[in-house]
Design a protein around this motif. Sequence first.
Motif, PDB file in Angstrom:
ATOM      1  N   GLN A   1     -27.389 -28.682 -35.352  1.00 19.19           N
ATOM      2  CA  GLN A   1     -27.186 -30.022 -34.819  1.00 19.19           C
ATOM      3  C   GLN A   1     -28.399 -30.919 -35.085  1.00 19.19           C
ATOM      4  O   GLN A   1     -29.056 -30.817 -36.109  1.00 19.19           O
ATOM      5  CB  GLN A   1     -26.826 -29.942 -33.348  1.00 19.19           C
ATOM      6  CG  GLN A   1     -25.468 -29.274 -33.129  1.00 19.19           C
ATOM      7  CD  GLN A   1     -24.975 -29.390 -31.716  1.00 19.19           C
ATOM      8  OE1 GLN A   1     -25.739 -29.392 -30.776  1.00 19.19           O
ATOM      9  NE2 GLN A   1     -23.679 -29.508 -31.561  1.00 19.19           N
ATOM     10  N   GLY A   2     -28.678 -31.829 -34.143  1.00 23.24           N
ATOM     11  CA  GLY A   2     -29.696 -32.839 -34.385  1.00 23.24           C
ATOM     12  C   GLY A   2     -30.906 -32.677 -33.503  1.00 23.24           C
ATOM     13  O   GLY A   2     -30.887 -31.984 -32.487  1.00 23.24           O
ATOM     14  N   PRO A   3     -32.019 -33.346 -33.859  1.00 24.97           N
ATOM     15  CA  PRO A   3     -33.233 -33.277 -33.046  1.00 24.97           C
ATOM     16  C   PRO A   3     -33.066 -34.041 -31.748  1.00 24.97           C
ATOM     17  O   PRO A   3     -32.309 -34.997 -31.657  1.00 24.97           O
ATOM     18  CB  PRO A   3     -34.279 -33.941 -33.948  1.00 24.97           C
ATOM     19  CG  PRO A   3     -33.478 -34.915 -34.775  1.00 24.97           C
ATOM     20  CD  PRO A   3     -32.164 -34.243 -35.017  1.00 24.97           C
ATOM     21  N   ALA A   4     -33.829 -33.608 -30.735  1.00 20.89           N
ATOM     22  CA  ALA A   4     -33.766 -34.247 -29.425  1.00 20.89           C
ATOM     23  C   ALA A   4     -35.009 -35.066 -29.113  1.00 20.89           C
ATOM     24  O   ALA A   4     -35.076 -35.694 -28.061  1.00 20.89           O
ATOM     25  CB  ALA A   4     -33.564 -33.197 -28.330  1.00 20.89           C
ATOM     26  N   SER A   5     -35.989 -35.089 -30.013  1.00 22.39           N
ATOM     27  CA  SER A   5     -37.230 -35.821 -29.753  1.00 22.39           C
ATOM     28  C   SER A   5     -37.962 -36.034 -31.074  1.00 22.39           C
ATOM     29  O   SER A   5     -37.625 -35.429 -32.105  1.00 22.39           O
ATOM     30  CB  SER A   5     -38.120 -35.040 -28.791  1.00 22.39           C
ATOM     31  OG  SER A   5     -38.582 -33.842 -29.407  1.00 22.39           O
ATOM     32  N   ALA A   6     -38.993 -36.869 -31.027  1.00 28.61           N
ATOM     33  CA  ALA A   6     -39.818 -37.089 -32.210  1.00 28.61           C
ATOM     34  C   ALA A   6     -40.513 -35.798 -32.640  1.00 28.61           C
ATOM     35  O   ALA A   6     -40.676 -35.534 -33.837  1.00 28.61           O
ATOM     36  CB  ALA A   6     -40.847 -38.183 -31.941  1.00 28.61           C
ATOM     37  N   THR A   7     -40.921 -34.986 -31.695  1.00 31.60           N
ATOM     38  CA  THR A   7     -41.553 -33.712 -32.025  1.00 31.60           C
ATOM     39  C   THR A   7     -40.602 -32.824 -32.804  1.00 31.60           C
ATOM     40  O   THR A   7     -40.993 -32.183 -33.795  1.00 31.60           O
ATOM     41  CB  THR A   7     -42.024 -33.000 -30.748  1.00 31.60           C
ATOM     42  OG1 THR A   7     -43.034 -33.785 -30.117  1.00 31.60           O
ATOM     43  CG2 THR A   7     -42.585 -31.619 -31.057  1.00 31.60           C
ATOM     44  N   GLU A   8     -39.341 -32.777 -32.395  1.00 30.50           N
ATOM     45  CA  GLU A   8     -38.360 -31.958 -33.107  1.00 30.50           C
ATOM     46  C   GLU A   8     -38.063 -32.525 -34.490  1.00 30.50           C
ATOM     47  O   GLU A   8     -37.789 -31.774 -35.429  1.00 30.50           O
ATOM     48  CB  GLU A   8     -37.088 -31.828 -32.272  1.00 30.50           C
ATOM     49  CG  GLU A   8     -37.285 -31.002 -31.021  1.00 30.50           C
ATOM     50  CD  GLU A   8     -35.970 -30.670 -30.317  1.00 30.50           C
ATOM     51  OE1 GLU A   8     -34.912 -31.116 -30.802  1.00 30.50           O
ATOM     52  OE2 GLU A   8     -36.011 -29.952 -29.300  1.00 30.50           O
ATOM     53  N   VAL A   9     -38.114 -33.840 -34.631  1.00 29.56           N
ATOM     54  CA  VAL A   9     -37.942 -34.450 -35.949  1.00 29.56           C
ATOM     55  C   VAL A   9     -39.022 -33.962 -36.900  1.00 29.56           C
ATOM     56  O   VAL A   9     -38.744 -33.534 -38.036  1.00 29.56           O
ATOM     57  CB  VAL A   9     -37.961 -35.991 -35.858  1.00 29.56           C
ATOM     58  CG1 VAL A   9     -38.047 -36.611 -37.251  1.00 29.56           C
ATOM     59  CG2 VAL A   9     -36.713 -36.507 -35.142  1.00 29.56           C
ATOM     60  N   VAL A  10     -40.281 -34.018 -36.453  1.00 28.45           N
ATOM     61  CA  VAL A  10     -41.390 -33.612 -37.309  1.00 28.45           C
ATOM     62  C   VAL A  10     -41.293 -32.127 -37.642  1.00 28.45           C
ATOM     63  O   VAL A  10     -41.553 -31.709 -38.786  1.00 28.45           O
ATOM     64  CB  VAL A  10     -42.729 -33.958 -36.640  1.00 28.45           C
ATOM     65  CG1 VAL A  10     -43.895 -33.320 -37.388  1.00 28.45           C
ATOM     66  CG2 VAL A  10     -42.909 -35.472 -36.585  1.00 28.45           C
ATOM     67  N   ARG A  11     -40.918 -31.308 -36.683  1.00 32.70           N
ATOM     68  CA  ARG A  11     -40.751 -29.883 -36.965  1.00 32.70           C
ATOM     69  C   ARG A  11     -39.667 -29.651 -38.012  1.00 32.70           C
ATOM     70  O   ARG A  11     -39.822 -28.822 -38.916  1.00 32.70           O
ATOM     71  CB  ARG A  11     -40.409 -29.140 -35.676  1.00 32.70           C
ATOM     72  CG  ARG A  11     -41.578 -28.998 -34.716  1.00 32.70           C
ATOM     73  CD  ARG A  11     -41.150 -28.415 -33.386  1.00 32.70           C
ATOM     74  NE  ARG A  11     -42.284 -28.226 -32.483  1.00 32.70           N
ATOM     75  CZ  ARG A  11     -42.175 -27.943 -31.193  1.00 32.70           C
ATOM     76  NH1 ARG A  11     -40.953 -27.839 -30.650  1.00 32.70           N
ATOM     77  NH2 ARG A  11     -43.255 -27.784 -30.458  1.00 32.70           N
ATOM     78  N   ALA A  12     -38.575 -30.378 -37.890  1.00 30.49           N
ATOM     79  CA  ALA A  12     -37.509 -30.236 -38.884  1.00 30.49           C
ATOM     80  C   ALA A  12     -37.984 -30.648 -40.269  1.00 30.49           C
ATOM     81  O   ALA A  12     -37.689 -29.983 -41.272  1.00 30.49           O
ATOM     82  CB  ALA A  12     -36.294 -31.072 -38.468  1.00 30.49           C
ATOM     83  N   LEU A  13     -38.740 -31.752 -40.352  1.00 27.87           N
ATOM     84  CA  LEU A  13     -39.265 -32.197 -41.641  1.00 27.87           C
ATOM     85  C   LEU A  13     -40.249 -31.189 -42.227  1.00 27.87           C
ATOM     86  O   LEU A  13     -40.417 -31.108 -43.447  1.00 27.87           O
ATOM     87  CB  LEU A  13     -39.942 -33.559 -41.487  1.00 27.87           C
ATOM     88  CG  LEU A  13     -39.004 -34.733 -41.204  1.00 27.87           C
ATOM     89  CD1 LEU A  13     -39.809 -35.971 -40.800  1.00 27.87           C
ATOM     90  CD2 LEU A  13     -38.142 -35.052 -42.421  1.00 27.87           C
ATOM     91  N   ASP A  14     -40.888 -30.403 -41.375  1.00 29.41           N
ATOM     92  CA  ASP A  14     -41.797 -29.354 -41.831  1.00 29.41           C
ATOM     93  C   ASP A  14     -41.061 -28.072 -42.213  1.00 29.41           C
ATOM     94  O   ASP A  14     -41.697 -27.080 -42.591  1.00 29.41           O
ATOM     95  CB  ASP A  14     -42.827 -29.033 -40.742  1.00 29.41           C
ATOM     96  CG  ASP A  14     -43.959 -30.048 -40.689  1.00 29.41           C
ATOM     97  OD1 ASP A  14     -44.169 -30.747 -41.705  1.00 29.41           O
ATOM     98  OD2 ASP A  14     -44.627 -30.150 -39.644  1.00 29.41           O
TER      99      ASP A  14
END
Length: 421
Positions: free
Chosen positions: A301-314
């Motif tokens: 699914q999708g990220p729930a926060s900016a922190t999760e966005v950055v982790r996904a991009l990593d």
Amino acid sequence: MTSRLLLAIASLVLLGACDAAPGLEPGDEEIPTAPLRAQSRLAEVAVGDFTLGLKADAGMQGGTPLEVGAGGFARFSAYQSGVWLGGVQDGATRSSIVYWESNFTTDCGDGQGRLFALDSDTTYTDTEAWPRALGAPTEADGSPRVYGNQMLWGSFCSVPLTFSGQWANRHADPLQGLRMNMAVYRYRRDDLDGALFVRYEVSNEGAAPITDLRVGTFSDTESPGLYARPEGAPGPFYSHDAVAFDPASGLSYVYQMPFRESDGSLYVSTWVSGYTFLDLPLLSHRILRRYTWQEPEGFGQGPASATEVVRALDGLSYAGDPMIDPTTGAPSRFAFSTDPFARTTGWLDGRDEDGVFEGFDVRQLLSAGPVALGAGETLTFTVVWVTADEQPTSFDSYRQVQQTLAAVRAEPSLWRFGPEG
């Protein structure tokens, strides 16, 4: 999804190629002229059997800076695709993303909240509306500059978006002072028929630098499945798609897996479509699922926060855990990095369902960077999408996609543009 896309692009600006006027010698063609047209919410250009749409409604369900498709999914659809940006600014992790809802809007308080559709065969009159001050591409004489032969152009700013729901925080902490100019363009060339270019110019107009900025492209790509689909055959066929990644070319791509319907009929599509960054070092190709049950390890699914966005991009899970290559047992930033067409060994997308290897309604996330973006600086990068669909086999279409991508990279003038004029 088809009806939603068609409704979204019902209002359009259509700009086509014009033939030479009767009675003129070759080379003496009249250049058509037109006023510079713009629309406040949506612009669209039809090129062959492609339909390209830019939409810019922050907070609108389905409103994203880029949708690419065709009527009835006739060839290609990058539904709900868009950029993901994440990094550290003022000591806080922030992100601005397109994921169903969007942090990006054209309503930036500068009175320039419009999108433009332009054709290289047209000389535009009354061009004072062209937003040069926002960085719109401009020739030396001040006229609009058109990348390729047909182009959509818009300028977006990053804003917070808050709403209730399971992922209420994923748009709440955007990068501050961020401006994103975006051009979607194509060439009228047979050898580039399957290529679509998306050029981003991301500017930090704020006072605080952005460190370790990650750049990603998310896409909910849908295979059409129409070329091998008899009239009246059941669908949707995109629920049988799979994702793969080619390390040699950096291409993240989607293909359709053969499948049987309940009556035993076998359906096969040779359609293959993928994308990559042309001018940034790749960072990861991440597992990204539609449903948690498809990927319970924290990649769904999708990220729930900016922190999760950055982790996904990593290339990490939302909890910060690495992807594990099942063929080696070692961590990896690049999922499904194997040739899928033999489907015998390697790290392959899909699931074994009762002994049958099945695909899903897939998503992609390919990221690049990280880079630093200081105050007042601009990062320019280009993503190219390549599609092939009329080859005898899926492998042949894949090979055609790779050949087109190689041709694009061998001709940098297609996507590297100098200053005006």
